[in-house]
Design a protein around this motif. Structure first.
Motif, short mmCIF file in Angstrom:
data_model
loop_
_atom_site.label_atom_id
_atom_site.label_comp_id
_atom_site.label_asym_id
_atom_site.label_seq_id
_atom_site.Cartn_x
_atom_site.Cartn_y
_atom_site.Cartn_z
N VAL A 1 0.74 -0.86 -0.08
CA VAL A 1 0.18 0.83 -0.22
C VAL A 1 1.07 1.24 0.16
N ALA A 2 0.68 2.04 -0.69
CA ALA A 2 1.37 3.10 -1.26
C ALA A 2 1.25 4.43 -0.85
N VAL A 3 1.13 5.17 0.12
CA VAL A 3 0.43 6.93 0.68
C VAL A 3 0.62 7.67 0.57
N LYS A 4 0.15 8.54 -0.18
CA LYS A 4 0.63 10.36 0.05
C LYS A 4 -0.86 11.13 -0.15
N LEU A 5 0.23 11.98 -0.11
CA LEU A 5 -1.46 13.74 0.16
C LEU A 5 -1.58 13.83 -1.27
N SER A 6 -2.99 14.19 -1.65
CA SER A 6 -2.90 13.63 -3.41
C SER A 6 -2.30 15.41 -3.45
N ASP A 7 -3.21 15.86 -4.98
CA ASP A 7 -2.83 17.07 -4.74
C ASP A 7 -4.33 17.93 -5.06
N CYS A 8 -5.33 16.81 -5.16
CA CYS A 8 -6.31 17.35 -5.00
C CYS A 8 -7.21 17.23 -3.75
N VAL A 9 -7.82 18.46 -3.90
CA VAL A 9 -8.45 19.21 -2.00
C VAL A 9 -10.29 19.07 -2.30
N ILE A 10 -10.38 18.90 -0.84
CA ILE A 10 -12.17 19.22 -1.03
C ILE A 10 -12.51 20.00 -0.84
N LYS A 11 -12.81 21.33 -1.74
CA LYS A 11 -14.03 22.46 -1.40
C LYS A 11 -15.16 21.93 -0.77
N THR A 12 -15.05 22.32 0.88
CA THR A 12 -16.93 22.85 1.14
C THR A 12 -16.39 24.59 1.41
N VAL A 13 -18.52 23.97 1.81
CA VAL A 13 -18.77 25.56 2.00
C VAL A 13 -19.07 25.59 3.84
N LYS A 14 -18.61 26.91 4.46
CA LYS A 14 -18.11 27.21 6.16
C LYS A 14 -18.92 28.57 6.11
N LEU A 15 -19.88 28.13 7.76
CA LEU A 15 -19.98 30.05 7.73
C LEU A 15 -18.86 30.45 8.51
N LYS A 16 -18.91 31.55 7.94
CA LYS A 16 -17.69 32.16 8.54
C LYS A 16 -17.37 32.18 9.63
N ASN A 17 -18.34 32.22 10.60
CA ASN A 17 -17.77 32.27 12.27
C ASN A 17 -18.12 30.76 12.67
N ASN A 18 -17.48 29.33 12.55
CA ASN A 18 -17.53 28.42 12.49
C ASN A 18 -16.68 27.63 12.14
N SER A 19 -15.12 27.94 12.72
CA SER A 19 -14.04 27.64 11.88
C SER A 19 -13.95 25.59 12.63
N TYR A 20 -12.73 25.33 11.96
CA TYR A 20 -13.02 23.91 12.48
C TYR A 20 -12.49 23.30 14.13
N TRP A 21 -11.92 24.73 14.13
CA TRP A 21 -11.80 24.37 16.13
C TRP A 21 -13.24 25.08 16.69
N ASP A 22 -13.70 25.32 15.78
CA ASP A 22 -14.97 25.48 17.24
C ASP A 22 -15.83 24.42 16.66
N ARG A 23 -15.39 23.43 16.06
CA ARG A 23 -16.86 22.41 15.42
C ARG A 23 -15.41 21.32 16.26
N VAL A 24 -14.72 21.31 16.52
CA VAL A 24 -13.84 19.96 17.10
C VAL A 24 -14.07 20.36 18.57
N LYS A 25 -14.13 21.67 18.99
CA LYS A 25 -14.53 21.78 20.72
C LYS A 25 -16.20 21.67 20.80
N ARG A 26 -17.00 22.02 19.79
CA ARG A 26 -18.79 21.55 19.81
C ARG A 26 -18.90 19.74 19.93
N THR A 27 -17.64 19.95 19.37
CA THR A 27 -18.13 18.35 19.50
C THR A 27 -17.15 17.23 20.51
N PHE A 28 -16.51 17.54 21.23
CA PHE A 28 -15.44 16.86 21.97
C PHE A 28 -15.63 17.65 23.53
N LEU A 29 -15.70 18.46 23.34
CA LEU A 29 -15.63 19.18 25.05
C LEU A 29 -16.79 20.12 25.58
#
Length: 266
Positions: free
Chosen positions: A238-266
């Motif tokens: 199994v050969a693994v690397k980071l792909s050149d492609c990225v997934i572009k998603t829509v997010k609310l301006k006041n909802n960062s990744y760490w906001d969601r991590v905090k809501r999910t786990f803390l």
């Protein structure tokens, strides 16, 4: 968002879901959006469910690079991929029309099994023993032989996938703005005879990881790609690397990744 008006909805088809989503369909049409039946005609793909449904939507539509993905949850559980809730779809449409959203880019892993066509993962690729017996893997980082792993298996996760299977095995939570991937052990053997690093480690996006199975009577491991198992046997490499492609998603301006991590786990 005025130049992105073709919507494709990905969801579990049932009479109940059709009735539940009909007000959302109508509201989208009333505000100038066009609903299409083929995801290839869409420039916004909307998954309705939870994180699992979002992963399925990205996979089943081919990890498209020319469109945006959006996630909508249908329950009150916190979600790491879905910024919107079905009960607040009026707010979602208003945000899209008035540009109260931002585009977020998530790294993707590319995995080649036995040097065949690549598979892509938004969360992780995992290789695990399929029987009640340890699996043995030789681990290479670029051209460096690193270690011989013996245990239940290995998880290779993206930064966003670091909060999923990886976190449940004590791996680190990684900021998705860092282009990297993480390798985490599953129940490794560490004693006077066998030795591994014994902790997860993070590789730069410029690195390549190679996992080679060692013939010890357990050469039929399970390969997991996000939330699906691949029907592939006789795994050799199994050969693994980071792909050149990225997934572009829509997010609310006041909802960062760490906001969601905090809501999910803390």
């Amino acid at each position: 968002m005025t130049n992105r008006s073709n919507l494709f909805f990905y969801y579990k088809h049932s009479v109940e879901h059709e009735e539940q989503l009909q007000p959302l369909f109508n509201l989208a049409k009333e505000n100038g959006f066009h609903l299409v039946d083929n995801h290839e005609q869409a420039n916004i793909i909307v998954s309705v469910g939870g994180d699992g449904m979002f992963l399925q939507a990205v996979r089943k539509t081919g990890f498209r690079q020319d469109c945006l993905y959006m996630g909508i949850t249908v329950n009150e559980h916190a979600s790491l991929y879905c910024d919107f809730h079905l009960s607040n779809f009026n707010e979602m449409v208003r945000s899209m029309l008035h540009d109260d959203i931002e585009v977020r880019k998530f790294p993707v892993i590319e995995a080649r099994i036995n040097k065949t066509m690549p598979f892509y993962c938004l969360n992780e690729v995992s290789i695990r023993s399929s029987i009640i017996k340890t699996i043995t893997l030789d681990v290479f980082i670029d051209d460096l032989y690193f270690e011989r792993f013996r245990g239940d298996g290995l998880i290779v996760s993206t930064p966003t996938g670091s909060t999923a299977y990886n976190k449940s095995t004590k791996g680190a939570v990684v900021d998705p703005k860092i282009p990297c991937f993480q390798v985490t052990e599953l129940a490794s053997l560490n004693n006077n005879r066998f030795r591994t690093l014994g902790s997860s480690f993070i590789l730069s996006g410029e690195r390549k990881l190679y996992l080679q199975t060692v013939d010890d009577g357990n050469d039929h491991p399970i390969i997991g790609i996000d939330n699906e198992a691949l029907p592939i046997r006789n795994i050799e490499e199994v050969a693994v690397k980071l792909s050149d492609c990225v997934i572009k998603t829509v997010k609310l301006k006041n909802n960062s990744y760490w906001d969601r991590v905090k809501r999910t786990f803390l």
